[in-house]
Write a protein that holds these residues in place. Structure first.
Motif, PDB file in Angstrom:
ATOM      1  N   TRP A 146       0.794  -1.128   0.028  1.00 56.27           N
ATOM      2  CA  TRP A 146      -0.009   0.019   0.177  1.00 56.27           C
ATOM      3  C   TRP A 146       0.812   1.274  -0.173  1.00 56.27           C
ATOM      4  CZ3 TRP A 146      -4.237  -1.187  -0.631  1.00 56.27           C
ATOM      5  CH2 TRP A 146      -5.484  -2.762  -0.137  1.00 56.27           C
ATOM      6  N   TYR A 157      -5.599   7.658   3.933  1.00 54.30           N
ATOM      7  CA  TYR A 157      -6.076   7.632   3.003  1.00 54.30           C
ATOM      8  C   TYR A 157      -4.847   6.035   2.222  1.00 54.30           C
ATOM      9  CZ  TYR A 157      -9.557  10.223   2.442  1.00 54.30           C
ATOM     10  OH  TYR A 157     -10.555  10.998   2.859  1.00 54.30           O
ATOM     11  N   LYS A 159      -3.628   2.931  -0.957  1.00 52.36           N
ATOM     12  CA  LYS A 159      -4.190   2.639  -2.247  1.00 52.36           C
ATOM     13  C   LYS A 159      -3.156   1.864  -2.578  1.00 52.36           C
ATOM     14  CE  LYS A 159      -5.036   4.212  -6.519  1.00 52.36           C
ATOM     15  NZ  LYS A 159      -5.612   5.650  -7.406  1.00 52.36           N
ATOM     16  N   GLU A 160      -3.211   0.601  -3.247  1.00 51.23           N
ATOM     17  CA  GLU A 160      -2.074  -0.365  -3.727  1.00 51.23           C
ATOM     18  C   GLU A 160      -0.927   0.419  -4.644  1.00 51.23           C
ATOM     19  OE1 GLU A 160      -2.213  -5.234  -5.182  1.00 51.23           O
ATOM     20  OE2 GLU A 160      -4.105  -4.099  -5.141  1.00 51.23           O
ATOM     21  N   GLU A 175     -11.937   9.798  -2.379  1.00 53.00           N
ATOM     22  CA  GLU A 175     -12.126   8.485  -2.573  1.00 53.00           C
ATOM     23  C   GLU A 175     -12.729   7.999  -4.132  1.00 53.00           C
ATOM     24  OE1 GLU A 175     -14.993   6.877   0.863  1.00 53.00           O
ATOM     25  OE2 GLU A 175     -13.492   8.728   1.515  1.00 53.00           O
ATOM     26  N   LYS A 176     -13.034   8.944  -4.848  1.00 52.71           N
ATOM     27  CA  LYS A 176     -13.234   8.982  -5.914  1.00 52.71           C
ATOM     28  C   LYS A 176     -11.896   8.243  -7.055  1.00 52.71           C
ATOM     29  CE  LYS A 176     -17.468  12.114  -6.600  1.00 52.71           C
ATOM     30  NZ  LYS A 176     -17.837  13.287  -6.755  1.00 52.71           N
ATOM     31  N   GLU A 177     -10.599   8.068  -6.272  1.00 53.43           N
ATOM     32  CA  GLU A 177      -9.462   8.729  -7.261  1.00 53.43           C
ATOM     33  C   GLU A 177      -9.626   7.024  -7.191  1.00 53.43           C
ATOM     34  OE1 GLU A 177      -7.341  11.344  -8.008  1.00 53.43           O
ATOM     35  OE2 GLU A 177      -8.368  12.719  -7.432  1.00 53.43           O
ATOM     36  N   GLY A 178     -10.576   6.192  -6.409  1.00 52.89           N
ATOM     37  CA  GLY A 178      -9.948   4.539  -5.902  1.00 52.89           C
ATOM     38  C   GLY A 178      -9.113   4.856  -4.377  1.00 52.89           C
ATOM     39  N   TRP A 179      -8.786   6.020  -3.620  1.00 56.28           N
ATOM     40  CA  TRP A 179      -8.043   5.519  -1.990  1.00 56.28           C
ATOM     41  C   TRP A 179      -9.045   5.006  -1.325  1.00 56.28           C
ATOM     42  CZ3 TRP A 179      -2.943   6.985  -1.769  1.00 56.28           C
ATOM     43  CH2 TRP A 179      -2.356   7.069  -2.652  1.00 56.28           C
ATOM     44  N   GLU A 180      -8.773   4.205  -0.444  1.00 53.85           N
ATOM     45  CA  GLU A 180      -9.728   3.717   0.685  1.00 53.85           C
ATOM     46  C   GLU A 180      -9.238   4.293   1.858  1.00 53.85           C
ATOM     47  OE1 GLU A 180      -9.416  -0.207   3.187  1.00 53.85           O
ATOM     48  OE2 GLU A 180      -8.825  -0.162   0.948  1.00 53.85           O
TER      49      GLU A 180
END
Length: 188
Positions: A146, A157, A159-160, A175-180
């Protein structure tokens, strides 16, 4: 009598195998990679706290935006390094601009397999001292999978990390750009 001894040995082997089967996933989950990722989360929380301390301690009431290392190596009013973050975190700044040779001994190294760097914001032509952002990413594949980002909102946040594209800008909407969103160390 010989049959009971064999049954007892078989029972012990089965119990040990069962315990191993239950404990093995927990061992994998708390291995070095998992520990590194927990360490990153704590370092980013410390980075946010250091930014708050820096902001409250300077006349301009702004955050430090130039690099990560500056929160350790900048000189205070007494002429000594301010040391708001750990030396090991400062040394893990992948692109320091602060003159840190004296404070850090000119040694750059990853911290728990991760590098750290500051980020700009979209549309920013000059660094806005009223906000900050940083990123942590694995320097080696076995260190973690990550990459993490944090801002003045103190939300982390992840992200892989696929080994190539590192963010240069903090996303407008992570979050909209793929971040958790990762809210607390207990989630690790």
């Amino acid at each position: 009598m010989k049959g009971r001894g064999t049954e007892l040995v078989l029972l012990v082997v089965l119990l040990l195998a069962g315990a191993f089967a239950v404990l093995w996933p927990a061992t994998l989950q708390s291995g070095p990679r998992h520990m590194n990722e927990r360490n990153v989360f704590r370092n980013l929380n410390s980075y946010c706290a250091a930014q708050m301390a820096f902001r409250s301690g300077n006349e301009q009431k702004g955050y430090w935006r130039d690099d990560v290392a500056g929160l350790y190596a900048l000189k205070g009013a007494d002429g000594k390094s301010i040391k708001l973050i750990e030396l090991s975190t400062a040394a893990a700044d992948s692109r320091p601009v602060t003159k840190f040779e004296e404070a850090l001994g000119n040694v750059k190294s990853m911290k728990a397999g991760y590098w750290y760097r500051t980020l700009r914001f979209p549309g920013e032509t000059s660094l806005d001292p009223q906000r900050f952002a940083a990123c942590a990413y694995p320097g080696m594949l076995h260190a973690g999978k990550w990459m993490y980002i944090v801002s003045e909102k103190n939300l982390c946040y992840r992200k892989e990390f696929l080994g190539s594209a590192l963010p240069e800008l903090y996303p407008e909407d992570p979050e909209k750009e793929g971040w958790e969103k990762r809210a607390a160390p207990a989630e690790y």
